[in-house]
Enzyme design. Structure first.
Site, PDB file in Angstrom:
ATOM      1  CD  GLU A   1      -3.003   1.158   0.317  1.00  0.00           C
ATOM      2  OE1 GLU A   1      -3.184   2.159  -0.407  1.00  0.00           O
ATOM      3  OE2 GLU A   1      -3.719   0.142   0.258  1.00  0.00           O
TER       4      GLU A   1
ATOM      5  CG  HIS B   1      -2.422  -7.075  -2.310  1.00  0.00           C
ATOM      6  ND1 HIS B   1      -2.909  -6.550  -3.474  1.00  0.00           N
ATOM      7  CD2 HIS B   1      -3.385  -6.875  -1.376  1.00  0.00           C
ATOM      8  CE1 HIS B   1      -4.115  -6.041  -3.268  1.00  0.00           C
ATOM      9  NE2 HIS B   1      -4.427  -6.223  -2.000  1.00  0.00           N
TER      10      HIS B   1
ATOM     11  NE  ARG C   1      -6.323 -10.629   2.646  1.00  0.00           N
ATOM     12  CZ  ARG C   1      -5.778  -9.487   2.213  1.00  0.00           C
ATOM     13  NH1 ARG C   1      -5.116  -8.710   3.044  1.00  0.00           N
ATOM     14  NH2 ARG C   1      -5.866  -9.133   0.933  1.00  0.00           N
TER      15      ARG C   1
ATOM     16  CB  SER D   1      -9.305  -9.020   1.342  1.00  0.00           C
ATOM     17  OG  SER D   1      -9.845  -7.808   1.847  1.00  0.00           O
TER      18      SER D   1
ATOM     19  CB  THR E   1     -11.646   0.030  -1.070  1.00  0.00           C
ATOM     20  OG1 THR E   1     -11.550  -1.368  -0.772  1.00  0.00           O
ATOM     21  CG2 THR E   1     -10.693   0.368  -2.197  1.00  0.00           C
TER      22      THR E   1
ATOM     23  CG  HIS F   1      -7.860   3.326   1.946  1.00  0.00           C
ATOM     24  ND1 HIS F   1      -6.838   3.879   1.227  1.00  0.00           N
ATOM     25  CD2 HIS F   1      -7.827   1.992   1.689  1.00  0.00           C
ATOM     26  CE1 HIS F   1      -6.222   2.936   0.539  1.00  0.00           C
ATOM     27  NE2 HIS F   1      -6.794   1.778   0.803  1.00  0.00           N
TER      28      HIS F   1
ATOM     29  CG  HIS G   1      -2.408  22.285  29.107  1.00  0.00           C
ATOM     30  ND1 HIS G   1      -2.637  21.196  28.284  1.00  0.00           N
ATOM     31  CD2 HIS G   1      -3.578  22.965  29.141  1.00  0.00           C
ATOM     32  CE1 HIS G   1      -3.879  21.230  27.840  1.00  0.00           C
ATOM     33  NE2 HIS G   1      -4.466  22.302  28.340  1.00  0.00           N
TER      34      HIS G   1
END
Length: 385
Positions: free
Chosen positions: A15, A74, A136, A138, A171, A200, A295
């Site tokens: 990716e 993939h 796998r 998908s 996706t 995503h 803070h």
């Protein structure tokens, strides 16, 4: 499944390679694979070896590098893609095929029954040729797919006992945590299979969606370093690590070399020719920065007051800004103490007032703050003489 036990399937090498600015060399890919492995990731996904000659060579080099864990390729649901991938020596195949009506029409044009048939045929081919390779399947664009279509894909495939795991992908990055929880939960209950989530980040929900997936039955989460990927990318590795750490600090520290994460992110950013975003989870330059007076006082007393994560566990340090109009006298006191100045409360408040006044007109450096402190200390000494 406890969050700290989730399996990270990092896909920076697949990716991440699809990120618009990325063009990783073969050497860079191997470097990234080793760095991810050194960090503690035990499942790496690479680009389909069928994509190009170099993709095949890169997959083979990474698969033969002796890294602990699994290297997965993939691939499309096509026997030729599977055969090419198996020849590289990878330990897993990640088959993917579009299931939503809009993506099926725009890509392969197949009916749901054909998706099932093609996935089954490729899985049978792989099982006969390489029975030890993990498989796998998908569904691409699953969250824009009617649930009836999704179940008409997964339920028949589950009955075949050919797959080690099912994947489900957001996706287009448009799913929300409630939708992810519903779909992943249903898939988990009906198939009783390990579930891998790929999300995503187009609407900014990737990390939240990954969390929703795990808490509803997902066992594996896809990540990439800095979230690199198509468009706005996917669940960032560092974001997922932060979620796991917040849920189980000890368990996450036992699995990963957390102090290696900032360097890993900086190196991947360099190789992708991008900057690490200033507000990136854990590794951005402002991730552990504090400015407002209320803070800083609390952080000096107990950093947990405003920090869910301990920067020291990641090899980082916190920054507490002093030279600005929002500063408080507690922050000024800590700086004075660091300089060896023991100022009375009235002097500290005078110094703080001067810092605020000066900062209203210009940006101050730490040297400017130190100069103001020195002036106030000198005046205090003269008054006491």
């Amino acid at each position: 499944m406890p969050l700290s036990d989730v399996v990270i399937v990092d896909t920076t090498l697949r990716e991440g390679e699809q990120f618009i600015h990325a063009d990783f060399s073969s050497e860079s890919k191997l470097e990234i694979a080793r760095a991810l492995s050194d960090f503690g990731v035990r499942y790496l996904e690479v680009t389909s070896p069928a994509a190009s000659r170099r993709s095949r060579e890169d997959a083979q080099a990474i698969a033969s590098a002796g890294l602990p864990g699994t290297v997965a390729a993939h691939v499309r649901c096509h026997p030729d893609d599977a055969a090419i991938a198996l020849d590289t020596g990878v330990g897993a195949l990640h088959m993917v095929m579009a299931t939503s009506p809009i993506l099926r029409a725009a890509s392969h044009g197949k009916a749901i029954s054909e998706v099932v048939r093609m996935a089954a045929e490729v899985a049978e081919f792989v099982r006969k040729r390489a029975p030890d390779v993990s498989i796998r399947f998908s569904s691409e664009d699953a969250f824009r797919c009617p649930l009836s279509d999704l179940m008409n894909v997964y339920l028949p495939l589950a009955e075949l006992k050919l797959f080690d795991r099912f994947g489900i992908a957001d996706t287009t990055g448009a799913a929300t945590p409630d939708r992810v929880a519903d779909v992943v939960g249903l898939l988990h209950r009906l198939t009783a299979m390990p579930i891998e989530f790929h999300g995503h980040n187009d609407i900014g929900c990737a990390v939240a969606n990954a969390h929703a997936a795990v808490t509803n039955g997902a066992t594996h989460i896809n990540t990439s370093v800095l979230g690199l990927g198509e468009r706005n990318g996917i669940t960032p590795l560092e974001g997922m690590i932060a979620v796991m750490y917040a849920a189980d600090r000890a368990g996450t520290m036992a699995r990963f070399r957390l102090d290696a994460l900032p360097g890993l992110c900086r190196r991947v950013a360099e190789l992708a020719e991008v900057a690490v975003p200033f507000n990136q989870v854990l590794v951005g330059e402002t991730a552990f920065s504090h400015k407002a007076g209320i803070h800083t006082k609390a952080v000096y007393n107990d950093p947990r007051a405003y920090e869910a994560l301990d920067p020291a566990d990641f090899g980082l340090t916190r920054e507490i800004a002093i030279g600005h109009r929002l500063t408080g006298w507690n922050a000024v006191r800590v700086r004075a103490d660091a300089l060896g100045m023991r100022l009375a409360l009235s002097d500290l408040k005078e110094a703080t007032a001067r810092v605020k006044h000066a900062a209203d007109g210009q940006r101050l450096t730490l040297d400017d703050v130190d100069r103001i402190l020195a002036e106030v200390a000198a005046e205090s000494t003269r008054r006491s003489a």
